[in-house]
Motif scaffolding. Sequence first.
Motif, PDB file in Angstrom:
ATOM      1  N   SER A 226      19.955  41.368  42.023  1.00 32.07           N
ATOM      2  CA  SER A 226      21.019  41.674  42.983  1.00 32.07           C
ATOM      3  C   SER A 226      20.755  40.798  44.195  1.00 32.07           C
ATOM      4  O   SER A 226      19.877  41.102  45.005  1.00 32.07           O
TER       5      SER A 226
ATOM      6  N   VAL B 206      29.399  43.668  39.015  1.00 38.85           N
ATOM      7  CA  VAL B 206      29.614  44.704  40.024  1.00 38.85           C
ATOM      8  C   VAL B 206      30.387  45.860  39.402  1.00 38.85           C
ATOM      9  O   VAL B 206      31.410  45.654  38.744  1.00 38.85           O
TER      10      VAL B 206
ATOM     11  N   ALA C  34      27.357  42.131  49.762  1.00 41.97           N
ATOM     12  CA  ALA C  34      26.208  41.632  49.007  1.00 41.97           C
ATOM     13  C   ALA C  34      25.415  40.612  49.805  1.00 41.97           C
ATOM     14  O   ALA C  34      24.186  40.502  49.639  1.00 41.97           O
TER      15      ALA C  34
ATOM     16  N   ALA D 234      25.983  36.858  45.080  1.00 42.69           N
ATOM     17  CA  ALA D 234      26.324  37.604  43.873  1.00 42.69           C
ATOM     18  C   ALA D 234      27.343  36.878  42.995  1.00 42.69           C
ATOM     19  O   ALA D 234      27.174  36.792  41.783  1.00 42.69           O
TER      20      ALA D 234
ATOM     21  N   LEU E 263      29.477  49.543  43.844  1.00 43.02           N
ATOM     22  CA  LEU E 263      30.285  49.702  45.052  1.00 43.02           C
ATOM     23  C   LEU E 263      31.044  51.021  44.951  1.00 43.02           C
ATOM     24  O   LEU E 263      31.901  51.185  44.079  1.00 43.02           O
TER      25      LEU E 263
ATOM     26  N   MET F  90      27.912  50.054  49.414  1.00 43.67           N
ATOM     27  CA  MET F  90      27.384  49.107  48.431  1.00 43.67           C
ATOM     28  C   MET F  90      25.909  49.429  48.172  1.00 43.67           C
ATOM     29  O   MET F  90      25.117  49.544  49.106  1.00 43.67           O
TER      30      MET F  90
ATOM     31  N   ASP G  90      22.125  41.521  51.438  1.00 40.99           N
ATOM     32  CA  ASP G  90      20.950  41.700  50.575  1.00 40.99           C
ATOM     33  C   ASP G  90      20.179  42.972  50.932  1.00 40.99           C
ATOM     34  O   ASP G  90      18.950  42.973  50.977  1.00 40.99           O
TER      35      ASP G  90
ATOM     36  N   SER H 279      24.446  44.887  38.335  1.00 41.34           N
ATOM     37  CA  SER H 279      23.611  44.461  39.461  1.00 41.34           C
ATOM     38  C   SER H 279      23.913  45.247  40.729  1.00 41.34           C
ATOM     39  O   SER H 279      23.018  45.555  41.508  1.00 41.34           O
ATOM     40  N   TRP H 280      25.194  45.540  40.957  1.00 40.93           N
ATOM     41  CA  TRP H 280      25.620  46.231  42.171  1.00 40.93           C
ATOM     42  C   TRP H 280      26.552  47.383  41.814  1.00 40.93           C
ATOM     43  O   TRP H 280      27.310  47.302  40.841  1.00 40.93           O
TER      44      TRP H 280
ATOM     45  N   LYS I   2      22.490  48.507  45.590  1.00 39.25           N
ATOM     46  CA  LYS I   2      21.876  47.751  44.509  1.00 39.25           C
ATOM     47  C   LYS I   2      21.639  48.702  43.339  1.00 39.25           C
ATOM     48  O   LYS I   2      21.132  49.818  43.517  1.00 39.25           O
TER      49      LYS I   2
ATOM     50  N   GLU J   9      26.814  37.961  39.105  1.00 37.66           N
ATOM     51  CA  GLU J   9      26.244  39.302  39.003  1.00 37.66           C
ATOM     52  C   GLU J   9      27.360  40.331  38.797  1.00 37.66           C
ATOM     53  O   GLU J   9      28.384  40.298  39.478  1.00 37.66           O
TER      54      GLU J   9
END
Length: 365
Positions: free
Chosen positions: A78, A89, A225, A82, A207, A315, A228, A204-205, A317, A87
Amino acid sequence: MLLKYPIVYQIRRNPVKFFTPILGLIFLWVFLIQDKSTKKPNSPYSYKSKVFGKKNDWIPRNLPADHISHYDLNKLASTPMAAYNKERVLILTPMAKFHQGYWDNLLSLTYPRSLIELGFIFPRTQEGDEALKNLERQVKKIQNPKNKIEERFAKVVILRQEHESLKSQNEKDRHAFKVQKERRSQMATARNSLLFTTIGPYTSWVLWLDSDIVETPPTLIQDLASHDKPVIAANCFQRYTDDNNSPAIRPYDFNNWIESDEGLRIASTLGDDDIIVEGYSEIATYRPLMGHFYDENGDPKTEMPLDGVGGTCLMVKADVHRDGAMFPNFPFYHLIETEGFAKMAKRLGYDVFGLPNYLVYHYNE
């Protein structure tokens, strides 16, 4: 030669013995060996899950008996870049009402749709039924196989929740102080059901985006993102018309806060099953609320550490959730749902942040 006749005679007199093995093979073929992939698989869950944009609408899908999938989560990242790193989401939304502005805003996001999965969960109420129908109509337009791949989302999962929900979803009813413990416990259960059902080994993420959020920057995912951070919240405001009939904005989500000495003192006096809910005069914690730190001339990238968060635009990770941070539907250090999630994430060693000058807008009823 004489031995042949008794054998022939027995066959004529006992045809069942001849046909029994054949009938047995037919039985095995029809009931045990025949492929049942076209049937709806039995599930331990009483709710139905649909995946739009796929050939088979029912999940889980039948896989070959010798099928083994390998995922190396050590390679799953992550990162601040992104989109560049492709990555995946996962956007999750508990939805009791459907707002066209929410869906239109979702379609305006510039993050590649091929990297976005959507997950929704609906209450079993009359309003929930209507919202489900409206969403499905919109989803089918986008996930139509005739559309280009880049126009479709990677996957869309829709769930119906089994547990009870508040009958009224009007803003004044669902935000009444007396129903907060019940309401937020129900919301936490719905969020956990949605999360645990949809998160995959390639996510990876995550939301969290409320169904009432009707306006965000198109670069919302990239912007969040880029910080970080394990957990980061946007500042949720609401547009309205002031007493002079002029357009104005005001803070809406008061669940993004920094702990205060008074908040800690109040918590020390409560019973094990009591909770503190922020933003109500009935419990004055004097916690600094992120909604009050907005500076219209300030840098949207400004960060502030938080101890509690809301779920309007959050958001996370994916590893934070994988490590066990969920939404407690029970009092957790006298907190519940999203505020309890922030406490749990911090107890697991993750930092929690907010963006006071980065605004998203809530629907105004």
